[in-house]
Design an enzyme around this catalytic site. Structure first.
Site, mmCIF file in Angstrom:
data_model
loop_
_atom_site.group_PDB
_atom_site.id
_atom_site.type_symbol
_atom_site.label_atom_id
_atom_site.label_comp_id
_atom_site.label_asym_id
_atom_site.label_seq_id
_atom_site.Cartn_x
_atom_site.Cartn_y
_atom_site.Cartn_z
ATOM 1 N N GLU A 117 0.847 -1.199 0.000
ATOM 2 C CA GLU A 117 0.000 0.000 0.000
ATOM 3 C C GLU A 117 0.876 1.241 0.000
ATOM 4 O OE1 GLU A 117 -3.172 0.083 2.841
ATOM 5 O OE2 GLU A 117 -4.108 -1.702 2.020
ATOM 6 N N HIS A 233 -9.361 10.641 2.770
ATOM 7 C CA HIS A 233 -9.038 9.556 1.839
ATOM 8 C C HIS A 233 -9.276 10.075 0.435
ATOM 9 C CE1 HIS A 233 -8.816 5.732 -0.176
ATOM 10 N NE2 HIS A 233 -8.328 5.225 0.938
ATOM 11 N N ARG A 277 -1.412 9.829 1.327
ATOM 12 C CA ARG A 277 -2.824 10.166 1.128
ATOM 13 C C ARG A 277 -3.102 11.663 1.070
ATOM 14 N NH1 ARG A 277 -6.047 5.879 5.028
ATOM 15 N NH2 ARG A 277 -5.640 4.096 3.701
ATOM 16 N N HIS A 342 -11.663 10.686 6.415
ATOM 17 C CA HIS A 342 -11.541 9.245 6.596
ATOM 18 C C HIS A 342 -11.057 8.833 7.987
ATOM 19 C CE1 HIS A 342 -10.840 5.099 5.652
ATOM 20 N NE2 HIS A 342 -9.533 5.198 5.757
ATOM 21 N N ARG A 377 -1.476 9.306 9.238
ATOM 22 C CA ARG A 377 -1.402 7.862 9.480
ATOM 23 C C ARG A 377 -0.933 7.103 8.248
ATOM 24 N NH1 ARG A 377 -4.958 3.613 8.452
ATOM 25 N NH2 ARG A 377 -6.537 5.014 7.629
#
Length: 555
Positions: A117, A233, A277, A342, A377
């Protein structure tokens, strides 16, 4: 729901039944009497919606050290190194315990399967197709249901903490349950209520995510941290429900394109679609600002056609299904996406044992600020945080010994709350109007890009709404209840309306906290971006600390 009587005392009360609450309840010693409180039924939570997976350095090519480095890099200078090391080093044993509990992660033959990811240097994300969160929460919920020491209290609403005035210790909560407000005593209270995405008009969070734990703790004097850091997000499906199209889709090779079919993300960052992100969200936002007419409805496209169809079928069956439901064929056309709120990096300040500054009060998961996420995060560290930190509650027993000395007070006869039909109707309409206006205001003023005038004007509006809210007769009645004073209501739709009242109160407080924190931090970092201060500032490589109505920088 069958009517059940709840005891007036537990050893531990866990508020919230997502991954953090469920795993905490399972890790508490079975000699303790545990109450697990949830607003809905046991499996409705943001964890249940988490698709991507859970990060852990368990493959031979990986190491906790690499996981630590990636997490620190994503956190933009604000991670607590000790907490990050604790997370990464405890990850492998926590994965093992999830597998032992029955979580069916995807495998290649007999080995666990890993995917890559964004911002991870190795494939280390374990998954169960694209419904990892659901697999984890349903497995944990099934285990909880078998534990004789855990009593689940569903469709119950925690309203406030019960603080013992002389010692300042948390000794329980006030709870709205089956038409009554009652006080439930506990040796320890664990807040695991998830995030506060519903404070934003566009969010991937479920309707239950109204920041309850953070708001309840703040009103009781808990210290909070870094509330301005919200992760947006980049790829939420722009259809009702704002379904999240997992990062893993881009990890497997999907491209972001604009209306002309151009891969525009590389204009903003050399890693393109796989940049962190916040960078991808701002890239989409900036691109839409330059090209779109109405930002509220504008979107770009996520093109999955470069991924082999059999791989899409195997890895993303749920995404295929949801898109199909919205009339989109992912094999033959791109998917309309735009950013949405998100994940909330900030929360109630906790140590490695989940302790807050209030004795007897603990926080786990998205509600807590452990220091592992910093200003941004790393993907798939959130489910991991719920599990690693939930496991620490196994040692709570020693701390409870001192708590059980408090003599129990008797609960008085319930007070009755009665309003005329028109008075009740007016209050309901007012609450419904605020609930609709508030997320739009916060989205406009504290969404992906923020600046001072918008923040200040929104703060003034929220403060006036808070005052109006406090003046409601229902607020006056509920806020005047003293510990051990219970109340009942002979009013229509009371369960729905009291939930609306409590969530609106929490959202007003959460909105105020996010807006004030965003105005306080005069720089851009991680999930917080200021148009008027677009660069990170070394003097701000510190945490924002909040208690009551005071804001200050950590040292």
């Amino acid at each position: 729901m069958s009517q059940i009587d709840i005891p007036s005392q537990f050893d531990v009360l866990v508020v919230g039944a997502g991954a953090a609450g469920l795993y905490t309840a399972l890790c508490l010693p079975d000699s303790l009497r545990v109450g697990l409180i949830t607003k809905e039924t046991v499996t409705l939570s943001a964890s249940d919606w988490a698709q991507g997976g859970i990060a852990a350095a368990v493959s031979p090519e990986d190491s906790p050290q690499l996981h630590i480095e990636d997490t620190l890099k994503a956190g933009a200078g604000l991670c607590d190194i000790e907490a990050v090391e604790f997370l990464a080093e405890n990850a492998p044993s926590c994965i093992e315990s999830l597998v032992n509990l029955g979580v069916a992660f995807d495998r290649h033959g007999s080995s666990l399967a890993f995917t890559l990811e964004a911002a991870h240097s190795r494939p280390r994300v374990l998954h169960a197709a694209d419904t990892t969160g659901r697999e984890v929460t349903t497995t944990l919920a099934a285990q909880v249901l078998h534990r004789h020491n855990i009593q689940i209290i569903q469709q119950a609403l925690a309203l406030s903490l019960w603080i013992e005035p002389e010692t300042g210790r948390c000794q329980g909560i006030s709870l709205f349950y089956q038409g009554q407000v009652t006080w439930v005593r506990a040796g320890a209270v664990v807040l695991a209520t998830g995030g506060g995405g519903q404070v934003f008009a566009q969010t991937t969070n479920p309707a239950v995510s109204t920041g309850d734990g953070v708001a309840i703790a703040w009103r009781a004097g808990a210290i909070l941290r870094d509330l301005e850091f919200v992760q947006f997000h980049p790829t939420a499906l722009t259809k009702p429900g704002r379904f999240l199209i997992s990062e893993a889709v881009r990890g497997e090779g999907a491209h972001l394109i604009d209306n002309e079919g151009r891969r525009f993300a590389f204009d903003y960052h050399p890693a393109g679609e796989l940049a962190p992100r916040d960078v991808v969200s701002r890239a989409i936002f900036s691109h839409l600002q330059n090209t779109a007419v109405d930002l509220a409805t504008a979107h770009v496209w996520l093109d999955m056609r470069s991924i082999p169809p059999e791989k899409i079928r195997h890895r993303f069956p749920n995404i295929i299904q949801v898109c199909q439901h919205s009339g989109i064929d992912v094999f033959n056309e791109p998917v309309p996406v735009a950013p949405a709120a998100h994940y909330w990096m900030g929360g109630i300040l906790t140590d490695l044992m989940n302790r807050t500054n209030i004795p007897g009060l603990y926080a786990v998961g998205e509600t807590a600020s452990t220091g592992v996420h910093g200003a941004n995060r790393l993907a798939s560290n959130s489910l991991l945080e719920c599990i690693v930190f939930g496991a620490q509650m196994a040692d709570v027993e020693n701390e409870l010994l001192s708590a059980n000395q408090i003599p129990a007070e008797s609960i008085s006869n319930p007070l009755s709350c009665v309003f005329s039909a028109s008075e009740w109707q007016n209050q309901q309409e007012y609450l419904a109007a605020i609930r609709e206006k508030l997320p739009r205001l916060v989205w406009q003023s504290a969404g992906i890009c923020r600046e001072e005038s918008g923040l200040e004007s929104a703060i003034a509006t929220i403060e006036s709404w808070q005052q109006d809210f406090t003046n409601l007769p229902l607020s006056q009645f509920l806020q005047s209840l003293r510990p051990t004073e219970s109340a009942n209501f002979n009013l229509p739709n009371i369960d729905q309306q009291l939930r609306l009242w409590a969530e609106t109160r929490n959202l007003l407080d959460v909105a105020y906290l996010i807006l004030k924190s965003a105005a306080f931090r005069t720089e851009s970092r991680g999930g917080h971006y200021r148009l008027d201060y677009p660069q990170p500032n070394l003097n701000w490589q510190v945490h924002t600390i909040v208690q009551n109505r005071s804001w200050w920088k950590s040292h």
